[in-house]
Design a protein around this motif. Structure first.
Motif, PDB file in Angstrom:
ATOM      1  N   ARG A  45       0.870  -1.126  -0.025  1.00 61.09           N
ATOM      2  CA  ARG A  45       0.004  -0.081   0.124  1.00 61.09           C
ATOM      3  C   ARG A  45       0.557   1.213   0.144  1.00 61.09           C
ATOM      4  O   ARG A  45       0.642   2.029  -0.722  1.00 61.09           O
ATOM      5  N   VAL A  48       2.190   2.047  -3.854  1.00 58.30           N
ATOM      6  CA  VAL A  48       1.517   1.987  -4.897  1.00 58.30           C
ATOM      7  C   VAL A  48       1.477   3.193  -5.564  1.00 58.30           C
ATOM      8  O   VAL A  48       1.287   3.017  -6.866  1.00 58.30           O
ATOM      9  N   LYS A  49       2.127   4.338  -4.978  1.00 55.78           N
ATOM     10  CA  LYS A  49       1.910   5.531  -5.854  1.00 55.78           C
ATOM     11  C   LYS A  49       3.307   6.128  -6.414  1.00 55.78           C
ATOM     12  O   LYS A  49       3.730   6.920  -7.176  1.00 55.78           O
ATOM     13  N   THR A  50       4.167   5.155  -5.929  1.00 54.46           N
ATOM     14  CA  THR A  50       5.762   5.373  -6.185  1.00 54.46           C
ATOM     15  C   THR A  50       6.451   4.935  -7.480  1.00 54.46           C
ATOM     16  O   THR A  50       6.952   5.647  -8.141  1.00 54.46           O
ATOM     17  N   ASP A  51       5.687   3.613  -7.786  1.00 55.74           N
ATOM     18  CA  ASP A  51       6.013   3.183  -9.016  1.00 55.74           C
ATOM     19  C   ASP A  51       5.064   2.137  -9.452  1.00 55.74           C
ATOM     20  O   ASP A  51       3.985   1.806  -8.630  1.00 55.74           O
ATOM     21  N   THR A  52       5.309   1.388 -10.527  1.00 54.23           N
ATOM     22  CA  THR A  52       4.287   0.173 -10.807  1.00 54.23           C
ATOM     23  C   THR A  52       4.880  -0.993 -10.508  1.00 54.23           C
ATOM     24  O   THR A  52       5.894  -1.572 -11.176  1.00 54.23           O
ATOM     25  N   ASN A  91       9.439  -3.892  -9.663  1.00 55.29           N
ATOM     26  CA  ASN A  91       8.766  -2.959 -10.669  1.00 55.29           C
ATOM     27  C   ASN A  91       8.895  -3.408 -12.079  1.00 55.29           C
ATOM     28  O   ASN A  91       9.668  -4.394 -12.271  1.00 55.29           O
ATOM     29  N   GLU A 130       8.969   6.933   1.868  1.00 54.19           N
ATOM     30  CA  GLU A 130       7.430   6.451   1.810  1.00 54.19           C
ATOM     31  C   GLU A 130       7.165   5.166   2.770  1.00 54.19           C
ATOM     32  O   GLU A 130       6.240   5.328   3.451  1.00 54.19           O
ATOM     33  N   ASN A 134       4.632   4.976   6.538  1.00 54.69           N
ATOM     34  CA  ASN A 134       3.577   4.254   6.417  1.00 54.69           C
ATOM     35  C   ASN A 134       4.019   3.159   7.694  1.00 54.69           C
ATOM     36  O   ASN A 134       3.060   2.319   8.264  1.00 54.69           O
TER      37      ASN A 134
END
Length: 336
Positions: A45, A48-52, A91, A130, A134
């Protein structure tokens, strides 16, 4: 200053890797299954926004797939051994790999071709930030990041560069060099880290000290030593190979001839021959300008990776047969 230009040594410098080891505050380094699965979810989670990323659970992968991922350095033997709880986020271009529930709870890795440790660290530092937002990362004011192995305390960082050193290997100079870099707080290891061999004259040079030193100092020390080692390699190449041009060219072209005409080709034989071909390409004795493509070929024909390409497990003979076919076609294409 010649020593400071890594482009001069592009054929000898294969890849940079930065790895960060992290654990969780007030939790053991080895988590129980319930906690381990929860950490996998949180890490997924968080990123999820940093890379695929693709999420892989060790328990869901067959042995060949796991070994092929290990051959590409995406996962480790320690992670594979944790069948129940091990997982990895990788990734799309495989430049980032986050191992979860390995020796440490989290091990972040970034790979870049060439001497690009600073860039790899910068990219990984963003990933690390990141995760810290979290997860409650285990950190001590005196000891830095707390890790399963005391040798990783402090920054928890290993910066390594994979090098191709045929002349230093053949001359025996590499043995003395191993001792010399140890005095600088660095170490030479084989292709797959501690305890592994130097396949095809390839070595990993990395920092040994992580405590009481900054990330910047680690990067600077490794980069400077890499360039010094490459300078020594080129000087040794001049004595061993350039001054014996006909002999060196003969060895390289014979190796190329065998590799492009073999029916059966073991991985060991391939490595010894491809090292001569690569050297010939670096010295301009064989018309292959894309030396990086040779490095990619070395990875793609490792045993498990080869089986993955074929689509199923292969016997030793069938694997050697398929390797000969793949190597022959790829090398012929590189000279087109």
């Amino acid at each position: 200053m010649e020593l400071l230009n890594p482009d001069l040594y592009s054929g000898n410098i294969i890849m940079s890797r930065v790895r960060l080891a992290r654990n969780l505050r007030d939790m053991p380094f080895t988590l129980d299954p319930v906690s381990a699965r929860e950490v996998v979810k949180k890490v997924n989670r968080a990123l999820v926004k940093t890379d695929t990323f693709n999420l892989y659970h060790v328990s869901n992968l067959d042995d060949v797939t796991l070994e092929a991922m290990k051959e590409r350095h995406l996962i480790s033997s320690n992670l594979i051994e944790n069948r129940e709880c091990g997982a990895a986020l990788v990734n799309t271009d495989e430049s980032l790999s986050i191992m979860i529930n390995e020796e440490d709870v989290i091990r972040e890795q970034c790979f870049m071709k060439g001497l690009r440790i600073s860039e790899a660290y910068k990219r990984l530092d963003g990933i690390d930030d990141e995760l810290a937002k979290n997860l409650d990362i285990a950190f001590d004011e005196d000891f830095g990041y707390l890790t399963a192995c005391p040798t990783n305390l402090g920054t928890g960082m290993r910066a390594s560069v994979m090098l191709f050193l045929p002349a230093l290997t053949e001359s025996g100079r590499i043995k003395r060099l191993i001792g010399e870099v140890a005095e600088l707080g660095l170490t030479f290891r084989g292709l797959y880290g501690e305890g592994s061999g130097a396949e095809g004259c390839m070595y990993q040079l990395s920092n040994e000290i992580t405590l009481g030193i900054s990330e910047y100092d680690i990067i600077k020390s490794v980069e400077e030593t890499v360039l010094s080692v490459c300078k020594l390699e080129r000087e040794a190449e001049e004595k061993l190979y350039v001054k014996k041009e006909l002999v060196t060219m003969d060895r390289a072209k014979k190796a190329y001839g065998i590799l492009t005409n073999s029916v059966l080709l073991s991985y060991g034989e391939f490595l010894s021959l491809i090292a001569r071909v690569k050297l010939g390409a670096i010295l301009g004795m064989i018309n292959i300008s894309d030396v990086e493509a040779i490095d990619d070929l070395i990875v793609s024909v490792r045993p498990a990776s080869l089986c993955r390409q074929y689509g199923r497990p292969l016997s030793d003979t069938d694997r050697d047969l398929f390797r000969a076919e793949v190597v022959g076609k790829r090398l012929l294409k590189l000279k087109e």
